[in-house]
Design an enzyme around this catalytic site. Structure first.
Site, short mmCIF file in Angstrom:
data_model
loop_
_atom_site.label_atom_id
_atom_site.label_comp_id
_atom_site.label_asym_id
_atom_site.label_seq_id
_atom_site.Cartn_x
_atom_site.Cartn_y
_atom_site.Cartn_z
CG ASP A 39 -2.10 0.97 1.00
OD1 ASP A 39 -2.06 1.77 0.05
OD2 ASP A 39 -3.06 0.94 1.80
C1 BGC Z 1 -4.85 3.50 0.24
C2 BGC Z 1 -4.99 2.49 -0.89
C3 BGC Z 1 -4.88 3.20 -2.20
C4 BGC Z 1 -3.56 3.94 -2.26
C5 BGC Z 1 -3.31 4.68 -3.55
C6 BGC Z 1 -3.63 4.37 0.09
O1 BGC Z 1 -3.66 5.43 0.97
O2 BGC Z 1 -4.83 2.83 1.47
O3 BGC Z 1 -6.20 1.80 -0.78
O4 BGC Z 1 -5.02 2.31 -3.26
O5 BGC Z 1 -3.52 4.89 -1.21
O6 BGC Z 1 -4.12 5.80 -3.64
#
Ligand code: BGC
Length: 767
Positions: free
Chosen positions: A277
């Protein structure tokens, strides 16, 4: 001679350099083998490939490169290496639709996307065919906007109602999560684009999401928190998985070899890539070793850590090569690699209609006294509630979508031919406008709890006028939330005092004149209903219905479509009834570092039914404008031998066509492992049954459906004894039962000892 020697050297060395360039220039992804490409890449190039590029957050930059900036607003990329014919690939959020910039610099075109109904709503359809259809359309939009992988679906278990991201997730139950998620992944990937199933795993809260240690027993992990992911990996083969921010039992998931290699790859056979993530985990070398192939969105320091790791022997270059190999295998599958000429013109109109249908088929009718719904044609509606005029179509953060328009509930009613009392409409819209001016929106991405327009309190006179001039009152209650913050019990899970008093006043005023009062719940997660629901004659749970929200709500309230959604999550009477409530969001209270999952496997209905705690609305519950009768439950044998088939007949005994969600639960004998009262082991949705029409539903129960995880032996086991098949319209409304016997104990699968808790977890027990 000296001069000649230097000349010779120069000639030789330039030939050598020239030769080497020539060699690597001829190595190309696709024509050369992946091994040849990996061998030709420098250590630095490899370190940069396993590091993504793209998004910048203040204080976290700079990231390496910008890929080629093809899709502004996409959350991330992998870097391109032109000398090997390796294109950059594009990764974009998210679970409710393609989150990209809708407008671009020096470009008059727009790039709006469809906001699909949120995950929680889609799961309430219990309809894998419908979700697959959404996936197919969603995947088309992903491909036509030049995106290779969508960072979705969100498949964490809704452990606690307060998780701010619950709207992105499907259910409290792993089977619903796994099967709905599989349908979505298959639908999306049928377009030749990838998914990134997230957030793997036990990412069940937003409080301290980047550091919280989820302390969970091996059994609860296997049966509840990993199960949905296991099903999706085995059934739908997602191209990628996103590891989560949190730790499980002391180790960051992105650094956990147990999770990402022993379980995900060795046991489940996952063949794709794992990405972090965004900015997740700490130690790039540990991530590489664990099998977290791609670090998103990457930073110079992470790539340097990897280079240093190889140089100082902490990271075997073979491990890096393995991860690079997997990323190259992924790239070969992408539209970017095949140079797909995307149109930037998906058929948004057609997709909006699919979004509308999906929302309609998933909304849950919670209450309908005296069958006051559907509303008759031409009904004059007194429409109350900020949410009626500013309907929340989906949550915030990366689960948000940039839409060209959305249909609010008042517009939906108008479109359906209802008359909305104009005076009320005017008051609400003016109030919302004024609030907007006073609180202008900052930026396009909201993280944390979004500010909501406070509920409007109409004057006594306004209400009186409305009672006199309308046939029915409809009040919409809205909630919104998103990543970065959990919801609160006060004024969010529970209604505010003002909301309570408006509901009561409206109900009393309309009831006094013999007129009815309907509540629409426009929410992304579970709220309290028990204290006020008696005031309402009907309650429709519309969740956050996506771009066509208002039209979808009107389709249900007008009876154009008979509601057939059922709850994929329990609504408790009080928040404190929730099994996880006493340790959510962890300890120490002021600044949680860890959260103990002391409820163990007793999540959602597994808890409420095993400990006889009455919920407000139970798992699997949902009304229809018609009725269904269940009959003729048959098992093909009363002894289990590899599998058992159950058939049941469902008949529409009411007056209008409708669909029914049929649920199969099993109650198991208790010998070596403790069991919940009953567990969902199958579900199906009938077709649209006309009045009087029947359908036979068939379920197959395999050995795995009987098994529980026995931690002592790290095995899935089924104890010998009597099992009961329970066919229900909800977990509380069991219509038919039949028994069968398992004659001998069964070991279904022995697995790795993995993710062992480092501290004792005093788990809830029925003993
Ligand atoms: C989130 C993810 C997301 C990623 C990219 C993160 O803060 O937890 O679910 O895909 O950002 O935007």
């Amino acid at each position: 001679m000296k001069r000649n020697f230097s000349l010779l050297f120069l000639l030789f060395s330039s030939t050598f350099v020239f030769g080497q360039n020539n060699l690597s220039n001829s190595v190309k992804l696709g024509t050369s083998t992946i091994n040849e490409v990996v061998s030709a890449m420098t250590l630095e190039e490899k370190a940069n490939l396993v590091i993504g590029t793209g998004l910048r957050f203040e204080g976290n930059g700079p990231v390496i490169g910008e890929a080629d900036g093809r899709v502004p607003g996409a959350a991330g990329n992998t870097l391109n290496f032109n000398r090997f014919g390796i294109p950059g690939t594009v990764l974009a959020d998210g679970p409710a639709g393609v989150r990209i910039d809708a407008t671009r610099k020096n470009d008059t075109k727009t790039y709006y996307a469809t906001a699909w109904p949120v995950g929680t709503l889609l799961a309430s359809s219990w309809d894998t065919t419908l979700v697959h259809k959404v996936g197919v359309a969603f995947g088309n939009e992903i491909r036509e906007y030049g995106v290779d992988v969508i960072l979705a679906p969100g498949m964490n278990i809704q452990r606690d109602p307060l998780n701010g991201r619950n709207f992105e997730y499907y259910s409290e139950d792993p089977l619903v999560t796994g099967l709905i998620g599989s349908a979505m992944v298959k639908g999306i990937q049928s377009n030749g684009v990838g998914t990134s199933v997230k957030h793997f795993a036990a990412n069940n809260q937003e409080t301290k999401r980047n550091s919280i240690d989820a302390m969970v027993s091996e059994r609860a992990l296997r049966e509840i928190y990993l199960k949905g992911f296991e099903l999706v990996v085995k059934n739908a083969r997602p191209w990628t998985i996103m590891s989560s921010y949190n730790k499980i039992n002391g180790v960051y998931t992105s650094e956990s070899k147990d999770l990402l290699t022993s379980i995900l790859r060795d046991e489940w056979g996952f063949k794709g890539i794992v990405m972090t993530d965004w900015y997740g985990g700490r130690d790039a070398v540990a991530q590489m070793i664990a099998g977290n192939d791609l670090i998103e969105p990457g930073s110079k320091s992470k790539s340097q850590n990897i280079i240093d790791g190889v140089k100082n022997g902490m990271l075997d270059e073979k491990v890096l090569d393995r991860n690079v190999t997997r990323i190259l295998e992924y790239i070969l599958k992408t539209p970017s690699y095949s140079k797909y000429q995307y149109s930037d013109k998906p058929d948004l109109k057609a997709h909006a209609q699919i979004a509308r249908q999906a929302a309609v088929e998933s909304m849950v009718l919670l209450k309908n006294n005296e069958n006051i719904l559907p509303l008759k044609k031409g009904t004059k509606i007194a429409l109350f509630g900020v949410g009626s005029y500013q309907t929340v179509i989906g949550g915030t953060g990366s689960g948000q979508v940039n839409v060209a328009y959305s249909v609010n509930i008042s517009e939906g009613f108008n479109n359906a031919g209802f008359t909305i009392q104009p005076e009320l409409s005017k008051q609400y819209t003016t109030y919302i406008q004024e609030d907007k001016l006073a609180h202008p929106k900052k930026g396009s991405l909201t993280l944390g709890a979004p500010r909501m327009v406070p509920e409007y309190s109409p004057s006594t006179e306004t209400i009186e006028n409305a009672v006199n001039s309308c046939d029915v009152a409809v009040f919409t209650l809205s909630r919104n939330s998103g990543e970065g913050a959990d919801r609160t019990v006060k004024d969010n899970f529970n209604l505010t005092e003002n909301e309570q008093s408006i509901i009561k006043t409206l109900a009393q005023s309309f009831h006094q004149k013999g007129k009815k009062f309907v509540v629409i719940l426009n929410i992304g997660g579970v709220i309290e209903t028990a204290s006020w629901r008696d005031w309402a004659d009907a309650v429709l749970l519309a969740w956050q219905p996506g771009i066509e929200a208002g039209n979808s709500v009107a389709d249900v309230l007008s009876g154009a479509v008979n509601p057939s959604g059922k709850l994929a999550v329990t609504f408790p009477v009080n928040y404190s009834d929730e099994p996880g409530a006493k340790n959510f969001p962890g300890l120490p209270v002021e600044n949680p570092t860890h959260v103990k999952y002391e409820e163990g496997i007793y999540v959602g209905y597994r808890y409420f039914s095993s400990f006889a705690v009455k919920p407000a609305y139970s798992f699997g519950f949902g009304l229809s404008y018609t009725q269904f009768a269940y009959s003729n439950l048959k098992l093909n044998s009363d002894r289990f031998n590899k599998k058992i088939t159950a058939t049941v007949v469902v008949k529409n005994t009411g007056k209008v066509p409708g669909k029914e969600v049929v649920q199969l639960y099993i109650s198991a004998p208790v010998k070596t492992v403790e069991k919940p009262e009953l567990e969902l082991k199958g579900f199906a949705k009938t077709g649209l049954l006309k009045p009087g029409e029947s359908q036979t539903i068939t379920f197959t129960i395999d050995a795995r459906s009987l098994a529980s995880f026995n931690t002592e032996v790290s095995s899935w086991v089924a104890d010998a004894g009597n099992y009961t098949v329970k066919i229900g319209a909800s977990v509380e409304d069991i219509k038919l039962t039949k028994n069968f016997a398992l004659e001998n104990d069964l070991e279904v699968e022995r697995v790795h000892k993995a993710l062992v808790p480092q501290v004792k977890i005093e788990e809830l027990s029925r003993k």
